[in-house]
Design a protein around this motif. Structure first.
Motif, PDB file in Angstrom:
ATOM      1  N   VAL A 135      -5.817  11.801  -5.010  1.00  0.00           N
ATOM      2  CA  VAL A 135      -6.454  10.496  -5.196  1.00  0.00           C
ATOM      3  C   VAL A 135      -7.821  10.688  -5.842  1.00  0.00           C
ATOM      4  O   VAL A 135      -8.675  11.406  -5.317  1.00  0.00           O
ATOM      5  N   ASP A 152       0.829  -1.198   0.000  1.00  0.00           N
ATOM      6  CA  ASP A 152       0.000   0.000   0.000  1.00  0.00           C
ATOM      7  C   ASP A 152       0.869   1.255   0.000  1.00  0.00           C
ATOM      8  O   ASP A 152       0.595   2.238  -0.695  1.00  0.00           O
ATOM      9  N   GLN A 201      -3.032  11.829   1.190  1.00  0.00           N
ATOM     10  CA  GLN A 201      -2.950  10.370   1.294  1.00  0.00           C
ATOM     11  C   GLN A 201      -1.752   9.951   2.130  1.00  0.00           C
ATOM     12  O   GLN A 201      -1.812   8.975   2.876  1.00  0.00           O
ATOM     13  N   GLN A 233      -8.344   4.944   1.834  1.00  0.00           N
ATOM     14  CA  GLN A 233      -9.099   4.952   0.592  1.00  0.00           C
ATOM     15  C   GLN A 233     -10.555   5.358   0.817  1.00  0.00           C
ATOM     16  O   GLN A 233     -11.160   6.040  -0.009  1.00  0.00           O
ATOM     17  N   ALA A 252      -9.703   5.487  -5.410  1.00  0.00           N
ATOM     18  CA  ALA A 252     -10.154   5.191  -4.050  1.00  0.00           C
ATOM     19  C   ALA A 252     -11.164   4.051  -4.055  1.00  0.00           C
ATOM     20  O   ALA A 252     -11.148   3.186  -3.164  1.00  0.00           O
ATOM     21  N   TRP A 277      -9.329   0.581  -4.664  1.00  0.00           N
ATOM     22  CA  TRP A 277      -8.571   0.086  -3.512  1.00  0.00           C
ATOM     23  C   TRP A 277      -9.455  -0.162  -2.290  1.00  0.00           C
ATOM     24  O   TRP A 277      -9.151  -1.019  -1.464  1.00  0.00           O
ATOM     25  N   SER A 278     -10.558   0.561  -2.170  1.00  0.00           N
ATOM     26  CA  SER A 278     -11.511   0.258  -1.099  1.00  0.00           C
ATOM     27  C   SER A 278     -12.095  -1.135  -1.310  1.00  0.00           C
ATOM     28  O   SER A 278     -12.230  -1.922  -0.362  1.00  0.00           O
TER      29      SER A 278
END
Length: 322
Positions: free
Chosen positions: A32, A22, A100, A241, A37, A40-41
């Motif tokens: 981002v 990560d 981030q 994220q 987001a 990756w969430s």
């Protein structure tokens, strides 16, 4: 669930690898996007679901159910925490490309500190069975306080630095501007912190307050330190994220605080009933299946009612004035 030292070590190593991946992916400062987001969430949720299914295969339905109940509870509580993270980012005027990195390091600090809370909670539970009364009473009080806060207007519009953060700032000094992702710089021959370091400490230290209700809450669902730790880890590791994914939607979740108060109050009652049962009093105990179902239903209902309420409010604001 009996977890050997080897399993613990393998789990910690696996989580460290995920954190490293990560970090490497997000090492270059950039804004981002919602798409990034979202992807990756979904990855972090899929990893959590995969871990829960592995528990189902190797540990049985009980541990798996406890993990999913704990993960969903911690995830929902972390969404509420995002309100404060938004205020912190605004208070320190964090440039969008650096947000981030701030969240990544802040969440990592929070995970380390929560590991300490989890260990302390496990030791207290094993030594003193009456600690469940304290946890239960605290959660019921927290639930009531959340309702009062929601009725008085919800979250504060400004972030106020805690005493620890102010003490660190006085001790080391703070630069007057950001210096990229640097945490310390030299000014007038003195090594001082940058605002980047300060905001990271703010995110990490603020999570200590969040842990005061989230750790007792998950111990109300499971007494297994392994499940408590992994549920917290997976909930926290996808928080960065989630911040970028639903940051703009937070104000629309107007009933979330009420939903969380109901969940915390429910778990508080569950803890008190468990403590009475352990003391020899014949009272009904709430099973993990009921707990998981209750948590999911409450979150679903409060999400739907929140979106309907904000839609009605938007419609009223758009109506032409007579």
């Amino acid at each position: 669930m009996d977890v050997t030292f080897g399993v613990w070590a393998l789990t910690v190593v696996g989580l460290c690898v995920l954190i490293a991946v990560d970090f490497l992916i997000g090492r270059k400062p950039h804004e981002v996007s919602t798409k990034e987001a979202g992807i990756w969430s979904a990855v972090w949720v899929a990893l959590a679901v995969g871990f829960g299914l592995a528990l189902l295969v190797f540990g049985g339905g009980g541990p798996a159910g406890e993990f999913f109940a704990g993960f969903i509870t911690e995830k929902s509580l972390s969404v509420d925490n995002l309100f404060v993270f938004v205020l912190i980012m605004s208070r320190f005027a964090v440039p969008a490309p650096y947000q981030q990195r701030v969240l990544m390091v802040g969440v990592l600090m929070a995970l380390v500190m929560r590991a300490g809370f989890i260990a302390a909670g496990a030791a207290a539970i094993s030594a003193f069975s009456w600690v469940f009364y304290i946890f239960g009473a605290f959660l019921i009080w927290t639930a009531w306080k959340l309702v009062q806060d929601a009725r008085s207007g919800g979250h504060d519009e400004e972030y106020e630095e805690n005493k620890l953060l102010k003490a660190v700032e006085r001790r080391f000094g703070v630069a007057d501007r950001y210096h990229g992702t640097k945490l310390f710089v030299r000014e007038n021959g003195r090594r001082v912190m940058t605002p980047m370091m300060v905001v990271m400490l703010a995110i990490g230290s603020t999570d200590v307050l969040f842990a005061l209700d989230s750790i007792p809450a998950i111990y109300g669902l499971t007494e297994d330190p392994y499940i408590v730790f992994t549920a917290n880890a997976f909930a926290l590791m996808g928080l960065r994220q989630l911040y970028f994914l639903i940051g703009g939607l937070l104000k629309r979740l107007v009933h979330l605080t009420y939903g969380l108060s109901i969940i915390l109050g429910f778990i508080g009652v569950k803890l008190v009933l468990h403590a009475l049962h352990e003391s020899g009093v014949h009272v009904p105990e709430i099973g993990i299946a009921v707990s998981l179902g209750f948590i999911v239903v409450v979150l679903a209902v409060t999400t739907v009612t929140s979106l309907l309420a904000t839609r009605r409010q938007t419609a009223r604001q758009q109506e032409p004035k007579a």
